[in-house]
Design a protein around this motif. Structure first.
Motif, PDB file in Angstrom:
ATOM      1  N   ARG A  21       0.829  -1.203   0.000  1.00 37.22           N
ATOM      2  CA  ARG A  21       0.000   0.000   0.000  1.00 37.22           C
ATOM      3  C   ARG A  21       0.864   1.255   0.000  1.00 37.22           C
ATOM      4  O   ARG A  21       0.591   2.209  -0.730  1.00 37.22           O
ATOM      5  CB  ARG A  21      -0.906  -0.004   1.236  1.00 37.22           C
ATOM      6  CG  ARG A  21      -1.775   1.251   1.344  1.00 37.22           C
ATOM      7  CD  ARG A  21      -2.514   1.314   2.659  1.00 37.22           C
ATOM      8  NE  ARG A  21      -3.208   2.575   2.828  1.00 37.22           N
ATOM      9  CZ  ARG A  21      -3.781   2.967   3.948  1.00 37.22           C
ATOM     10  NH1 ARG A  21      -3.745   2.186   5.014  1.00 37.22           N
ATOM     11  NH2 ARG A  21      -4.389   4.131   4.027  1.00 37.22           N
ATOM     12  N   LEU A  22       1.911   1.264   0.830  1.00 41.31           N
ATOM     13  CA  LEU A  22       2.802   2.426   0.882  1.00 41.31           C
ATOM     14  C   LEU A  22       3.494   2.624  -0.459  1.00 41.31           C
ATOM     15  O   LEU A  22       3.618   3.758  -0.945  1.00 41.31           O
ATOM     16  CB  LEU A  22       3.834   2.240   2.001  1.00 41.31           C
ATOM     17  CG  LEU A  22       4.872   3.355   2.159  1.00 41.31           C
ATOM     18  CD1 LEU A  22       4.205   4.700   2.397  1.00 41.31           C
ATOM     19  CD2 LEU A  22       5.830   3.024   3.307  1.00 41.31           C
ATOM     20  N   ALA A  23       3.929   1.525  -1.088  1.00 36.89           N
ATOM     21  CA  ALA A  23       4.594   1.632  -2.393  1.00 36.89           C
ATOM     22  C   ALA A  23       3.649   2.222  -3.437  1.00 36.89           C
ATOM     23  O   ALA A  23       4.051   3.070  -4.246  1.00 36.89           O
ATOM     24  CB  ALA A  23       5.097   0.252  -2.831  1.00 36.89           C
ATOM     25  N   ARG A  24       2.384   1.794  -3.432  1.00 33.96           N
ATOM     26  CA  ARG A  24       1.421   2.373  -4.371  1.00 33.96           C
ATOM     27  C   ARG A  24       1.222   3.860  -4.109  1.00 33.96           C
ATOM     28  O   ARG A  24       1.111   4.660  -5.042  1.00 33.96           O
ATOM     29  CB  ARG A  24       0.080   1.645  -4.266  1.00 33.96           C
ATOM     30  CG  ARG A  24       0.062   0.271  -4.905  1.00 33.96           C
ATOM     31  CD  ARG A  24      -1.373  -0.215  -5.113  1.00 33.96           C
ATOM     32  NE  ARG A  24      -2.131  -0.227  -3.861  1.00 33.96           N
ATOM     33  CZ  ARG A  24      -2.178  -1.267  -3.030  1.00 33.96           C
ATOM     34  NH1 ARG A  24      -1.515  -2.377  -3.327  1.00 33.96           N
ATOM     35  NH2 ARG A  24      -2.908  -1.212  -1.916  1.00 33.96           N
ATOM     36  N   THR A  25       1.193   4.237  -2.841  1.00 32.18           N
ATOM     37  CA  THR A  25       0.980   5.639  -2.481  1.00 32.18           C
ATOM     38  C   THR A  25       2.079   6.540  -3.029  1.00 32.18           C
ATOM     39  O   THR A  25       1.820   7.670  -3.456  1.00 32.18           O
ATOM     40  CB  THR A  25       0.904   5.788  -0.946  1.00 32.18           C
ATOM     41  OG1 THR A  25      -0.194   5.007  -0.459  1.00 32.18           O
ATOM     42  CG2 THR A  25       0.720   7.243  -0.535  1.00 32.18           C
ATOM     43  N   VAL A  26       3.329   6.033  -3.030  1.00 34.52           N
ATOM     44  CA  VAL A  26       4.463   6.862  -3.470  1.00 34.52           C
ATOM     45  C   VAL A  26       4.912   6.510  -4.893  1.00 34.52           C
ATOM     46  O   VAL A  26       5.961   6.961  -5.346  1.00 34.52           O
ATOM     47  CB  VAL A  26       5.639   6.741  -2.482  1.00 34.52           C
ATOM     48  CG1 VAL A  26       5.219   7.190  -1.089  1.00 34.52           C
ATOM     49  CG2 VAL A  26       6.204   5.326  -2.432  1.00 34.52           C
ATOM     50  N   HIS A  27       4.117   5.661  -5.575  1.00 32.20           N
ATOM     51  CA  HIS A  27       4.363   5.340  -6.982  1.00 32.20           C
ATOM     52  C   HIS A  27       5.714   4.656  -7.201  1.00 32.20           C
ATOM     53  O   HIS A  27       6.499   5.017  -8.086  1.00 32.20           O
ATOM     54  CB  HIS A  27       4.273   6.595  -7.856  1.00 32.20           C
ATOM     55  CG  HIS A  27       3.008   7.376  -7.652  1.00 32.20           C
ATOM     56  ND1 HIS A  27       1.768   6.858  -7.957  1.00 32.20           N
ATOM     57  CD2 HIS A  27       2.795   8.614  -7.135  1.00 32.20           C
ATOM     58  CE1 HIS A  27       0.836   7.762  -7.660  1.00 32.20           C
ATOM     59  NE2 HIS A  27       1.427   8.827  -7.156  1.00 32.20           N
ATOM     60  N   MET A  28       5.985   3.636  -6.375  1.00 38.32           N
ATOM     61  CA  MET A  28       7.180   2.808  -6.544  1.00 38.32           C
ATOM     62  C   MET A  28       6.779   1.354  -6.373  1.00 38.32           C
ATOM     63  O   MET A  28       5.733   1.049  -5.783  1.00 38.32           O
ATOM     64  CB  MET A  28       8.260   3.152  -5.507  1.00 38.32           C
ATOM     65  CG  MET A  28       8.818   4.568  -5.571  1.00 38.32           C
ATOM     66  SD  MET A  28      10.164   4.830  -4.370  1.00 38.32           S
ATOM     67  CE  MET A  28      11.561   4.248  -5.320  1.00 38.32           C
ATOM     68  N   SER A  29       7.613   0.455  -6.872  1.00 38.65           N
ATOM     69  CA  SER A  29       7.395  -0.956  -6.586  1.00 38.65           C
ATOM     70  C   SER A  29       7.855  -1.223  -5.154  1.00 38.65           C
ATOM     71  O   SER A  29       8.699  -0.488  -4.614  1.00 38.65           O
ATOM     72  CB  SER A  29       8.203  -1.828  -7.550  1.00 38.65           C
ATOM     73  OG  SER A  29       9.588  -1.719  -7.276  1.00 38.65           O
ATOM     74  N   PRO A  30       7.312  -2.268  -4.501  1.00 37.76           N
ATOM     75  CA  PRO A  30       7.738  -2.563  -3.126  1.00 37.76           C
ATOM     76  C   PRO A  30       9.244  -2.768  -3.002  1.00 37.76           C
ATOM     77  O   PRO A  30       9.861  -2.289  -2.050  1.00 37.76           O
ATOM     78  CB  PRO A  30       6.967  -3.843  -2.793  1.00 37.76           C
ATOM     79  CG  PRO A  30       5.725  -3.763  -3.629  1.00 37.76           C
ATOM     80  CD  PRO A  30       6.187  -3.128  -4.924  1.00 37.76           C
ATOM     81  N   SER A  31       9.851  -3.465  -3.957  1.00 38.65           N
ATOM     82  CA  SER A  31      11.296  -3.713  -3.868  1.00 38.65           C
ATOM     83  C   SER A  31      12.092  -2.425  -4.041  1.00 38.65           C
ATOM     84  O   SER A  31      13.089  -2.191  -3.339  1.00 38.65           O
ATOM     85  CB  SER A  31      11.724  -4.742  -4.921  1.00 38.65           C
ATOM     86  OG  SER A  31      11.412  -4.289  -6.231  1.00 38.65           O
ATOM     87  N   ALA A  32      11.659  -1.563  -4.964  1.00 42.29           N
ATOM     88  CA  ALA A  32      12.360  -0.296  -5.170  1.00 42.29           C
ATOM     89  C   ALA A  32      12.212   0.604  -3.952  1.00 42.29           C
ATOM     90  O   ALA A  32      13.168   1.269  -3.530  1.00 42.29           O
ATOM     91  CB  ALA A  32      11.832   0.413  -6.416  1.00 42.29           C
ATOM     92  N   LEU A  33      11.011   0.635  -3.368  1.00 43.74           N
ATOM     93  CA  LEU A  33      10.800   1.450  -2.185  1.00 43.74           C
ATOM     94  C   LEU A  33      11.718   0.991  -1.056  1.00 43.74           C
ATOM     95  O   LEU A  33      12.374   1.811  -0.400  1.00 43.74           O
ATOM     96  CB  LEU A  33       9.342   1.360  -1.728  1.00 43.74           C
ATOM     97  CG  LEU A  33       9.032   2.005  -0.373  1.00 43.74           C
ATOM     98  CD1 LEU A  33       9.318   3.496  -0.402  1.00 43.74           C
ATOM     99  CD2 LEU A  33       7.578   1.743   0.030  1.00 43.74           C
ATOM    100  N   HIS A  34      11.766  -0.311  -0.810  1.00 38.98           N
ATOM    101  CA  HIS A  34      12.610  -0.841   0.268  1.00 38.98           C
ATOM    102  C   HIS A  34      14.065  -0.473   0.021  1.00 38.98           C
ATOM    103  O   HIS A  34      14.770  -0.011   0.940  1.00 38.98           O
ATOM    104  CB  HIS A  34      12.455  -2.356   0.356  1.00 38.98           C
ATOM    105  CG  HIS A  34      13.167  -2.966   1.527  1.00 38.98           C
ATOM    106  ND1 HIS A  34      14.507  -3.283   1.494  1.00 38.98           N
ATOM    107  CD2 HIS A  34      12.729  -3.296   2.778  1.00 38.98           C
ATOM    108  CE1 HIS A  34      14.876  -3.799   2.661  1.00 38.98           C
ATOM    109  NE2 HIS A  34      13.815  -3.811   3.450  1.00 38.98           N
ATOM    110  N   HIS A  35      14.543  -0.637  -1.209  1.00 38.07           N
ATOM    111  CA  HIS A  35      15.949  -0.370  -1.528  1.00 38.07           C
ATOM    112  C   HIS A  35      16.288   1.110  -1.357  1.00 38.07           C
ATOM    113  O   HIS A  35      17.274   1.462  -0.688  1.00 38.07           O
ATOM    114  CB  HIS A  35      16.250  -0.821  -2.964  1.00 38.07           C
ATOM    115  CG  HIS A  35      17.614  -0.433  -3.435  1.00 38.07           C
ATOM    116  ND1 HIS A  35      18.755  -1.061  -2.997  1.00 38.07           N
ATOM    117  CD2 HIS A  35      18.020   0.545  -4.306  1.00 38.07           C
ATOM    118  CE1 HIS A  35      19.823  -0.504  -3.572  1.00 38.07           C
ATOM    119  NE2 HIS A  35      19.395   0.468  -4.363  1.00 38.07           N
TER     120      HIS A  35
END
Length: 308
Positions: free
Chosen positions: A219-233
């Motif tokens: 959900r957070l990744a969708r909110t900031v327009h990133m994939s979950p893996s990219a957001l984590h990295h």
């Protein structure tokens, strides 16, 4: 561990800044000033570790030495160094060198990333070659031009009627010196705020607003327009921790504040910040603060009661 270099002896710019800070921060503590976003800090002895959310800021120590911990990284700095934070970061800060004869003296100017970007474009400063993500906390040397501008800003406190006209001009000079100095590569990337850093910053703002809610990375990744893996990295590249670790720091710091300021018990404070399990809250609290909630709060109250 990132460690500051020893300060040169008898640096006249540092001496001038230290004299000004002593006068305008005559007692220990954090002193707000008549200049917006400028804070002066003084301590006459080493302090206990303080857990806090460090806002974007420029910090210059004129005297003494401080240690800042970000996750498992240590930044130790003193005179002739500056610490720059580019995003809100949960850190642990501790003055490690100070005395009544030679107190710790710090200049802190809160930063606005948009202001840095506007100034960079106006001054036509060169775009940094590297576009990789950088840590949101950095140490860098402080040259004479930056120290001179810093001292002139503090000196304006002696003539309050000059502040509205001259303070914005001197602050612009300070930011220009930052963007054109030895630490400029990192700061210019901050000023440019490419889409990945903007996404990390939006994620931080979302976590600050929703830290009591269960965290769903998708959900957070969708909110900031990133994939979950990219957001984590990218989030970990900037903050040295994962989004979940960041949320945990926010929760535990707020729970500590509630117990200290509002006399909540541990169970209520843990529930207020989003913990469903009291045992998990106590376990994670002890891991961060070094003692279970009740013992830690008792120690803090005792420390506050003996502080002059």
């Amino acid at each position: 561990m990132t460690t500051a270099r020893p300060a040169p002896a008898l640096n006249p710019h540092l001496s001038a800044l230290a004299t000004l800070l002593k006068r305008h921060a005559p007692t220990d503590g954090i002193h707000a000033t008549a200049i917006p976003r400028l804070v002066l800090i003084r301590a006459s002895e080493p302090t206990t570790p303080l857990h806090a959310l460090h806002a974007p800021a420029l910090c210059i120590v004129a005297q003494g030495r401080k240690q800042v911990l970000l996750a498992d990284e240590s930044y130790v700095y003193g005179p002739d160094q500056c610490l720059v934070a580019s995003v809100d970061l949960p850190v642990t800060g501790q003055v490690v060198e100070a005395s009544s004869a030679t107190p710790y003296l710090c200049f802190r100017l809160d930063l606005e990333p948009g202001q840095l970007g506007d100034l960079m474009m106006e001054a036509q400063l060169e775009t940094p070659a590297s576009r990789g993500m950088v840590r949101g906390l950095a140490l860098g040397p402080v040259g004479a031009p930056l120290l001179d501008a810093t001292a002139r800003l503090v000196r304006l406190l002696d003539t309050p009627r000059d502040i509205p006209v001259l303070a914005p001009l001197v602050i612009r000079e300070i930011l220009y010196r930052l963007l054109s100095g030895e630490n400029s590569e990192r700061l210019r990337r901050i000023a440019l705020a490419d889409s990945r850093l903007e996404s990390v910053t939006r994620a931080i703002h979302w976590l600050k607003a929703h830290y009591t809610a269960p965290l769903r990375i998708e959900r957070l990744a969708r909110t900031v327009h990133m994939s979950p893996s990219a957001l984590h990295h990218h989030f970990k590249s900037v903050t040295a921790m994962s989004p979940l670790q960041y949320q945990k720091q926010l929760r535990l710091q707020e729970a500590r504040r509630l117990m200290l300021a509002q006399a909540m018990d541990a169970a209520m404070a843990g529930h207020s910040v989003g913990y469903e399990s009291p045992s998990q809250f106590s376990r994670e609290y002890s891991r961060l603060f070094g003692a279970p909630p009740s013992r830690d709060i008792a120690r803090l109250r005792e420390s506050l009661a003996t502080t002059p």
